[in-house]
Design an enzyme around this catalytic site. Structure first.
Site, PDB file in Angstrom:
ATOM      1  N   ASN A  19      -1.730 165.995 -17.477  1.00 49.69           N
ATOM      2  CA  ASN A  19      -1.578 166.585 -16.201  1.00 49.69           C
ATOM      3  C   ASN A  19      -2.496 166.167 -15.291  1.00 49.69           C
ATOM      4  OD1 ASN A  19      -0.527 169.469 -17.180  1.00 49.69           O
ATOM      5  ND2 ASN A  19      -1.613 168.818 -18.893  1.00 49.69           N
ATOM      6  N   ARG A  96     -14.249 171.576 -23.896  1.00 49.97           N
ATOM      7  CA  ARG A  96     -15.650 171.906 -24.616  1.00 49.97           C
ATOM      8  C   ARG A  96     -15.469 173.380 -23.705  1.00 49.97           C
ATOM      9  NH1 ARG A  96     -17.894 169.820 -28.343  1.00 49.97           N
ATOM     10  NH2 ARG A  96     -19.470 170.919 -28.080  1.00 49.97           N
ATOM     11  N   LEU A  98     -17.062 176.366 -22.169  1.00 47.00           N
ATOM     12  CA  LEU A  98     -17.823 176.090 -21.021  1.00 47.00           C
ATOM     13  C   LEU A  98     -18.708 177.740 -21.416  1.00 47.00           C
ATOM     14  CD1 LEU A  98     -15.462 175.551 -18.388  1.00 47.00           C
ATOM     15  CD2 LEU A  98     -17.521 173.883 -19.262  1.00 47.00           C
ATOM     16  N   ASN A 112      -7.778 176.510 -15.347  1.00 44.02           N
ATOM     17  CA  ASN A 112      -7.471 175.720 -16.541  1.00 44.02           C
ATOM     18  C   ASN A 112      -5.627 175.979 -16.688  1.00 44.02           C
ATOM     19  OD1 ASN A 112      -7.945 174.703 -19.364  1.00 44.02           O
ATOM     20  ND2 ASN A 112      -7.464 176.714 -20.290  1.00 44.02           N
ATOM     21  N   HIS A 114      -3.138 176.618 -19.990  1.00 44.51           N
ATOM     22  CA  HIS A 114      -3.756 176.622 -21.078  1.00 44.51           C
ATOM     23  C   HIS A 114      -1.850 176.577 -21.608  1.00 44.51           C
ATOM     24  CE1 HIS A 114      -4.427 177.918 -24.836  1.00 44.51           C
ATOM     25  NE2 HIS A 114      -3.656 178.607 -25.396  1.00 44.51           N
ATOM     26  N   SER A 141       0.936 178.307 -19.141  1.00 40.61           N
ATOM     27  CA  SER A 141       0.014 178.894 -18.424  1.00 40.61           C
ATOM     28  C   SER A 141      -0.964 178.858 -17.235  1.00 40.61           C
ATOM     29  CB  SER A 141      -1.148 180.681 -19.574  1.00 40.61           C
ATOM     30  OG  SER A 141       0.422 180.832 -19.932  1.00 40.61           O
ATOM     31  N   THR A 146     -12.317 182.296 -16.690  1.00 40.45           N
ATOM     32  CA  THR A 146     -14.234 183.252 -16.709  1.00 40.45           C
ATOM     33  C   THR A 146     -14.615 182.794 -17.932  1.00 40.45           C
ATOM     34  OG1 THR A 146     -12.714 184.543 -18.111  1.00 40.45           O
ATOM     35  CG2 THR A 146     -12.645 185.144 -16.128  1.00 40.45           C
ATOM     36  N   GLU A 148     -14.572 184.699 -20.738  1.00 44.32           N
ATOM     37  CA  GLU A 148     -13.672 185.275 -22.193  1.00 44.32           C
ATOM     38  C   GLU A 148     -12.779 183.827 -22.048  1.00 44.32           C
ATOM     39  OE1 GLU A 148     -10.638 188.520 -23.808  1.00 44.32           O
ATOM     40  OE2 GLU A 148     -11.345 188.022 -21.432  1.00 44.32           O
ATOM     41  N   LEU A 149     -12.533 183.017 -23.336  1.00 41.27           N
ATOM     42  CA  LEU A 149     -12.120 181.810 -23.071  1.00 41.27           C
ATOM     43  C   LEU A 149     -10.077 182.009 -22.648  1.00 41.27           C
ATOM     44  CD1 LEU A 149     -12.599 179.111 -24.740  1.00 41.27           C
ATOM     45  CD2 LEU A 149     -11.954 179.923 -26.657  1.00 41.27           C
ATOM     46  N   ASP A 150      -9.421 181.676 -22.578  1.00 37.32           N
ATOM     47  CA  ASP A 150      -7.991 182.011 -22.263  1.00 37.32           C
ATOM     48  C   ASP A 150      -8.078 182.941 -21.947  1.00 37.32           C
ATOM     49  OD1 ASP A 150      -8.052 179.293 -22.820  1.00 37.32           O
ATOM     50  OD2 ASP A 150      -7.462 179.007 -24.763  1.00 37.32           O
ATOM     51  N   GLU A 179       4.144 171.901 -18.090  1.00 33.58           N
ATOM     52  CA  GLU A 179       3.113 171.311 -17.709  1.00 33.58           C
ATOM     53  C   GLU A 179       3.267 170.481 -16.094  1.00 33.58           C
ATOM     54  OE1 GLU A 179       0.014 170.820 -20.287  1.00 33.58           O
ATOM     55  OE2 GLU A 179       0.966 171.523 -22.311  1.00 33.58           O
TER      56      GLU A 179
HETATM   57  N1  NHR Z   1     -14.239 178.011 -21.563  1.00 34.20           N
HETATM   58  C1  NHR Z   1     -13.983 179.406 -21.432  1.00 34.20           C
HETATM   59  N2  NHR Z   1     -15.735 180.194 -20.993  1.00 34.20           N
HETATM   60  N3  NHR Z   1     -13.100 180.376 -21.179  1.00 34.20           N
HETATM   61  C2  NHR Z   1     -12.068 179.180 -20.848  1.00 34.20           C
HETATM   62  O1  NHR Z   1     -11.079 180.274 -20.619  1.00 34.20           O
HETATM   63  C3  NHR Z   1     -12.309 178.498 -21.386  1.00 34.20           C
HETATM   64  C4  NHR Z   1     -13.701 177.931 -21.043  1.00 34.20           C
HETATM   65  C5  NHR Z   1     -13.236 176.080 -21.461  1.00 34.20           C
HETATM   66  C6  NHR Z   1     -12.381 175.527 -21.774  1.00 34.20           C
HETATM   67  C7  NHR Z   1      -9.659 175.202 -21.924  1.00 34.20           C
HETATM   68  C8  NHR Z   1      -9.164 175.427 -23.314  1.00 34.20           C
HETATM   69  C9  NHR Z   1      -7.756 176.154 -23.584  1.00 34.20           C
HETATM   70  O2  NHR Z   1      -7.082 176.296 -22.629  1.00 34.20           O
HETATM   71  C10 NHR Z   1     -10.403 175.930 -21.919  1.00 34.20           C
HETATM   72  C11 NHR Z   1     -11.466 177.521 -21.533  1.00 34.20           C
HETATM   73  C12 NHR Z   1     -11.655 173.787 -25.771  1.00 34.20           C
HETATM   74  C13 NHR Z   1     -12.011 174.689 -27.069  1.00 34.20           C
HETATM   75  C14 NHR Z   1     -12.535 174.762 -28.095  1.00 34.20           C
HETATM   76  O3  NHR Z   1     -12.663 175.188 -29.053  1.00 34.20           O
HETATM   77  C15 NHR Z   1     -11.334 176.041 -27.008  1.00 34.20           C
HETATM   78  C16 NHR Z   1     -10.209 176.077 -25.337  1.00 34.20           C
HETATM   79  C17 NHR Z   1      -9.981 175.448 -24.654  1.00 34.20           C
HETATM   80  C18 NHR Z   1     -10.898 173.647 -24.762  1.00 34.20           C
HETATM   81  N4  NHR Z   1     -13.427 173.199 -27.827  1.00 34.20           N
HETATM   82  C19 NHR Z   1     -13.945 173.259 -29.609  1.00 34.20           C
HETATM   83  C20 NHR Z   1     -15.520 174.062 -29.251  1.00 34.20           C
HETATM   84  O4  NHR Z   1     -16.745 174.040 -29.507  1.00 34.20           O
HETATM   85  C21 NHR Z   1     -14.011 171.644 -29.272  1.00 34.20           C
HETATM   86  C22 NHR Z   1     -12.798 171.116 -30.315  1.00 34.20           C
HETATM   87  C23 NHR Z   1     -12.582 169.615 -29.666  1.00 34.20           C
HETATM   88  O5  NHR Z   1     -13.663 168.858 -29.145  1.00 34.20           O
HETATM   89  O6  NHR Z   1     -12.113 168.924 -30.064  1.00 34.20           O
HETATM   90  O7  NHR Z   1     -15.820 173.382 -27.724  1.00 34.20           O
HETATM   91  O8  NHR Z   1      -6.762 175.577 -24.700  1.00 34.20           O
HETATM   92  C1  GAR Z   2      -1.981 169.780 -22.053  1.00 33.18           C
HETATM   93  O1  GAR Z   2      -1.071 170.004 -22.792  1.00 33.18           O
HETATM   94  C2  GAR Z   2      -2.894 170.647 -21.937  1.00 33.18           C
HETATM   95  O2  GAR Z   2      -2.392 171.805 -21.928  1.00 33.18           O
HETATM   96  C3  GAR Z   2      -4.048 171.236 -23.172  1.00 33.18           C
HETATM   97  O3  GAR Z   2      -3.773 169.309 -23.781  1.00 33.18           O
HETATM   98  C4  GAR Z   2      -2.651 169.084 -22.978  1.00 33.18           C
HETATM   99  C5  GAR Z   2      -3.976 168.117 -22.452  1.00 33.18           C
HETATM  100  O4  GAR Z   2      -2.818 166.411 -22.412  1.00 33.18           O
HETATM  101  N1  GAR Z   2      -4.673 171.569 -23.267  1.00 33.18           N
HETATM  102  C6  GAR Z   2      -5.750 172.845 -24.480  1.00 33.18           C
HETATM  103  O5  GAR Z   2      -5.083 172.185 -24.841  1.00 33.18           O
HETATM  104  C7  GAR Z   2      -7.188 173.447 -23.572  1.00 33.18           C
HETATM  105  N2  GAR Z   2      -7.539 173.358 -25.218  1.00 33.18           N
HETATM  106  P1  GAR Z   2      -3.297 165.678 -20.940  1.00 33.18           P
HETATM  107  O6  GAR Z   2      -4.489 165.167 -21.184  1.00 33.18           O
HETATM  108  O7  GAR Z   2      -1.953 165.097 -21.285  1.00 33.18           O
HETATM  109  O8  GAR Z   2      -3.348 166.281 -19.627  1.00 33.18           O
END
Ligand code: NHR
Ligand code: GAR
Length: 222
Positions: A19, A96, A98, A112, A114, A141, A146, A148-150, A179
């Site tokens: 991406n 990670r 946040l 983000n 997703h 998407s 915010t 709230e995760l995703d 994407e």
């Molecule tokens: N943080 C907040 N507060 N809100 C969002 O909407 C976020 C965010 C951080 C990342 C991307 C997200 C996705 O698109 C994102 C959106 C990582 C995890 C996760 O569980 C979940 C969702 C997303 C990114 N991470 C583990 C952790 O403990 C580690 C997993 C790993 O390192 O492989 O942080 O899906």
């Molecule tokens: C993408 O499919 C993105 O939507 C997803 O990881 C891939 C990253 O690919 N993101 C998540 O799952 C966030 N948790 P890329 O590094 O080749 O862009």
């Protein structure tokens, strides 16, 4: 000659960076009116960092494992990002979670991508879960981030069919292709000043969005 100064963009990654590559390519061709100020990865040595360097963009590593806890990592991350004075920060495969400290600091200027049709399938392993649930449509998407995760307000989605015989890899590849069109489009809208977060609501072209926009022209085979 340009109508406005280019938007300063910082991209956060954790891996492959395809991406990121789509964003770098459109910025280089002039399709996307942004200056990519920096790329930052929480994982050292990943392919996305190499892609940034190849494009002449400053690339840094900030290894979360070097910090005692999430808040300490995030304080350092905020400091590193803000050195580049971004107008917009985008998560592009950033893995990670946040804390509110971070998401509040960048509220309204943090996006983000997703890999699901939110609000379906928040969190990880979305392609596998969509297949297991028997979905006939899946996608990606773009949302404002915010606490709230995703769960932040969705801006735009791209849909793809789930086809008989799909496994998580074939489905992920079909989604990923979309994407790479979706993220540059959303960033372009933001750069053009057409996209805002007001409270919990996305505004587009001066009006609240009743629901996610659709990149309808990306639907193939439905
Ligand atoms: N943080 C907040 N507060 N809100 C969002 O909407 C976020 C965010 C951080 C990342 C991307 C997200 C996705 O698109 C994102 C959106 C990582 C995890 C996760 O569980 C979940 C969702 C997303 C990114 N991470 C583990 C952790 O403990 C580690 C997993 C790993 O390192 O492989 O942080 O899906
Ligand atoms: C993408 O499919 C993105 O939507 C997803 O990881 C891939 C990253 O690919 N993101 C998540 O799952 C966030 N948790 P890329 O590094 O080749 O862009």
């Amino acid at each position: 000659m340009s109508a406005r100064p280019k938007l300063r963009l910082v991209v956060l990654i954790s891996g492959r960076g395809s991406n990121l590559q789509a964003i770098l390519d459109q910025a280089a061709s002039g399709e996307l009116p942004v200056a990519i100020a920096a790329v930052i990865s929480n994982r050292p040595g990943v392919q996305g960092l190499e892609r940034a360097r190849q494009a002449g963009v400053p690339a840094s590593e900030l290894d979360h494992r070097q910090f005692p806890d999430r808040p300490a990592f995030e304080a350092a991350l905020i400091e590193l990002i803000d050195r580049h004075r971004p107008d917009l920060v985008v998560l592009a495969g950033f893995m990670r979670v946040l804390t509110p400290r971070f998401t509040d600091h960048y509220l309204g200027r943090l996006l983000n991508i997703h890999p699901s049709l939110l609000p379906k399938f928040r969190g990880l392993h979305t392609h596998e879960r969509a297949i297991a649930a028997g979905e006939t449509e899946h996608g990606a998407s773009i949302h404002f981030v915010t606490a709230e995760l995703d769960g932040g307000p969705v801006i735009v989605q791209a849909r793809v069919p789930v086809l008989p015989g799909d496994d998580p890899d074939t489905l992920a590849a079909r989604v990923l292709e979309q994407e790479h069109r979706l993220y540059p489009q959303a960033i372009r809208w933001f750069a053009e000043g057409r996209l805002h977060l007001k409270g919990e609501q996305v505004w587009f072209d001066g009006r609240p969005l009743p629901g996610p926009l659709r990149l309808a022209d990306v639907i193939d085979g439905l």
